[in-house]
Design an enzyme around this catalytic site. Structure first.
Site, PDB file in Angstrom:
ATOM      1  N   CYS A 285      17.157 -58.187 -31.275  1.00 52.59           N
ATOM      2  CA  CYS A 285      17.061 -59.000 -30.792  1.00 52.59           C
ATOM      3  C   CYS A 285      17.457 -60.189 -31.519  1.00 52.59           C
ATOM      4  CB  CYS A 285      15.111 -59.262 -31.179  1.00 52.59           C
ATOM      5  SG  CYS A 285      14.567 -59.521 -33.007  1.00 52.59           S
ATOM      6  N   PRO A 308      16.753 -57.028 -36.075  1.00 49.21           N
ATOM      7  CA  PRO A 308      16.436 -58.515 -36.209  1.00 49.21           C
ATOM      8  C   PRO A 308      16.888 -59.524 -36.173  1.00 49.21           C
ATOM      9  CG  PRO A 308      14.291 -57.672 -36.823  1.00 49.21           C
ATOM     10  CD  PRO A 308      15.433 -56.502 -37.266  1.00 49.21           C
ATOM     11  N   HIS A 309      17.703 -60.182 -35.600  1.00 52.91           N
ATOM     12  CA  HIS A 309      18.999 -61.326 -35.368  1.00 52.91           C
ATOM     13  C   HIS A 309      18.300 -62.779 -34.739  1.00 52.91           C
ATOM     14  CE1 HIS A 309      23.382 -61.367 -36.609  1.00 52.91           C
ATOM     15  NE2 HIS A 309      22.881 -60.216 -36.998  1.00 52.91           N
ATOM     16  N   ASP A 310      19.567 -63.721 -35.108  1.00 51.67           N
ATOM     17  CA  ASP A 310      19.339 -65.439 -34.543  1.00 51.67           C
ATOM     18  C   ASP A 310      18.195 -65.627 -34.577  1.00 51.67           C
ATOM     19  OD1 ASP A 310      22.831 -64.963 -34.167  1.00 51.67           O
ATOM     20  OD2 ASP A 310      22.071 -63.851 -33.998  1.00 51.67           O
ATOM     21  N   SER A 312      14.880 -65.238 -34.595  1.00 51.51           N
ATOM     22  CA  SER A 312      13.509 -64.493 -34.606  1.00 51.51           C
ATOM     23  C   SER A 312      12.361 -65.148 -35.930  1.00 51.51           C
ATOM     24  CB  SER A 312      13.244 -63.103 -34.183  1.00 51.51           C
ATOM     25  OG  SER A 312      15.148 -63.284 -33.178  1.00 51.51           O
TER      26      SER A 312
END
Length: 530
Positions: A285, A308-310, A312
């Site tokens: 994500c 999950p990424h960046d 979030s």
């Protein structure tokens, strides 16, 4: 008995001795030419002092963990029931100016679909209404684009886009996405997949589109900014490859440029009681919120299991089983993924580490997980300060039980590290200036500091605990039994200098040890009053 079996018997015996655990104790890509400021010179060992005093300053209550029972079948059905029951409207059109498909026809990517469709790229567009796969099939009405087999399985041979005000509902159905024809799903509205299967399909082989190489197209799923994505009791398999937003299962905000026009909110997703296998990334994500990944199985995915990424935030990753990730980590959050919970998961037999927090991911709770038999660390914190590790068990990992690299103010409370290949807990300073990291976007402090309270560091190959010169380290009520080294339990560096005082304080006095640079602590050894 084989050596591996013997090791596991020992692991089980040790774990039985130390569990149940005690309660609350008292007391990436970028500008490679941009370089970080040179790291500060770490203090020499002789520049440290030690205080031995009551452990009451180290007390902290058990963390509050969200009630994941809110993410249930009934809750998903309630969300579905809230959607307006309006007539379906489905068309087949040239991709053209469809926001959900824009990323896949820009910058030369349209060629992929021209080749696969033998014409100007087209897509199946779910424009309005609450729509089932049966509705899509009837309104497409063309075997070239969508086919139904005798057993009710559907195969689509075009990209399928759910537009902003539409809802797609799959229930007890199988949907195959044709690899040869370039099929994928792009959700710009609402999608519910309940007790279903979504599978990348290789028509020539009449079988699943199993992973071959990273650059080879495979079907994928993406939910865009403003989308609502509900996956319940569903299997998603054989999806994703190495292209932006095409990793397997993705929820992502639109680019800053596109969202200046579209003005979409962050995407949301609930993934519950489902299975994700042979995806390039099991989950990815970007700038997502209200993501719940609960009670799923992630097995045999390629690069990451859950990623999950960046930017979030507010994520709940709970009670998942993640194993067999081929290349890297089972669970990783990276680049300012903050204020989230990783709780109650089992992560094992992964290509690198079981659980990782990376690139300034802060204010997260990692609690009550089990991470074992991984080829890296059990739990790793890389350049991620201000996090809590509580009540985790890390066992038989090839490297460290817990590694804290360039991360400050980390609380390590009531964790058990058993039979790991190097240290039970390792605090590491590492200069990253020679790497290709973009230090404007991925800044970090060359500093390690942590509080280690409660738990057991048992029979780890290099020893229970080691740290490069820390900004501070505090120890209290930490069990250190069953050394594997012939020399017994030993420390290195600043801890080694004060080894006898540390052991005496922890084992004989039941007091806490605080070690800091001598500019902070006056004198080498201070026996503080209560």
């Amino acid at each position: 008995m084989k050596a591996r079996e013997t090791k596991w018997v020992l692991c089980l015996l040790i774990t039985a001795l130390i569990l149940p655990m005690q309660g609350v104790a008292a007391g990436s890509a970028g500008d490679a030419q941009t370089v970080n400021a040179p790291p500060a010179i770490a203090p020499e060992i002789g520049d440290y002092g030690i205080e031995i005093k009551s452990g009451e300053d180290l007390y902290r209550p058990e963390p509050e963990i969200p009630d994941v029972s809110a993410y249930s079948r009934d809750a998903v059905e309630a969300r579905l029931a809230s959607r307006p029951d309006t007539p379906p409207n489905v068309t087949v059109e040239r991709i053209g100016d469809v926001s959900a498909l824009g990323d896949f026809v820009d910058e030369g990517r349209a060629r992929e679909w021209v080749i696969r469709q033998f014409s100007h790229p087209q897509a199946i567009l779910i424009n309005r209404g609450k729509v089932t796969l049966d509705d899509v099939y009837r309104q497409v009405n063309d075997q070239r684009y969508m086919e139904r087999t005798d057993d009710g399985t559907y195969i689509i041979r075009l990209p399928l886009a759910v537009r902003q005000d539409a809802t797609l509902v799959m229930r007890d159905q199988t949907l195959r996405l044709s690899e040869e024809r370039g099929a994928f799903i792009a959700n710009d509205g609402w999608l519910f997949a309940i007790d279903s299967k979504i599978v990348g399909w290789r028509e020539e082989a009449d079988g699943p589109a199993t992973f071959q190489e990273e650059g080879s197209f495979r079907p994928f799923y993406v939910g865009w900014g403003g989308s609502e994505n509900f996956i319940l009791g569903t299997t998603m398999a054989n999806l994703g490859y190495l292209q932006s937003k095409s990793y397997g299962f993705t929820v992502a905000q639109y680019s800053e440029y596109d969202n200046a026009k579209l003005k979409r909110k962050a995407p949301h997703a609930w993934l519950i009681d489902s299975t994700f296998e042979d995806l390039y990334y099991g989950f990815y994500c970007y700038e997502a919120e209200d993501v719940a990944i609960v009670n799923n199985v992630y097995r045999d995915n390629i690069v990451y299991g859950i990623d999950p990424h960046d930017y979030s935030s507010g994520l709940i990753i709970a009670n998942n089983e993640v194993y067999g990730t081929r290349e890297k980590h089972g669970i990783i959050i990276s680049r300012e993924v903050n204020n989230s919970w990783i709780v109650g998961n089992r992560s094992y037999n992964n290509g690198l580490s079981g659980i990782v927090l990376d690139r300034q991911s802060s204010n997260n709770v990692v609690a009550n997980n089990v991470s074992y038999d991984n080829q890296g660390d059990g739990i790793g914190l890389y350049e991620s300060p201000d996090n809590l590790l509580w009540g985790n068990r890390v066992m038989n990992n090839l490297r460290n039980g817990i590694r804290v690299r360039n991360s400050s103010n980390v609380d390590v409370y009531h964790n058990v590290a058993v039979l790991n290949g190097t240290w039970g807990i390792y605090g590491q300073l590492k200069d990253l200036s020679a790497t290709d990291r973009n230090f404007k976007e991925d800044f970090y402090d060359y500093e390690v500091s942590m509080r280690v309270v409660g738990g057991e560091l048992v029979s780890n190959a290099s020893g229970p605990l080691s740290t490069d010169n820390p900004a501070y380290i505090a120890l209290y009520d930490v069990g250190m039994r069953f050394p594997r080294s012939e020399v017994g339990i030993h420390f290195e560096g600043v801890l080694g200098k004060y080894q006898m005082q540390i052991f005496d304080a922890l084992r004989n006095q039941s007091r806490a040890v605080f070690i800091e640079p001598s500019a902070v602590v006056s004198g080498q050894v201070t026996q503080a009053e209560n």
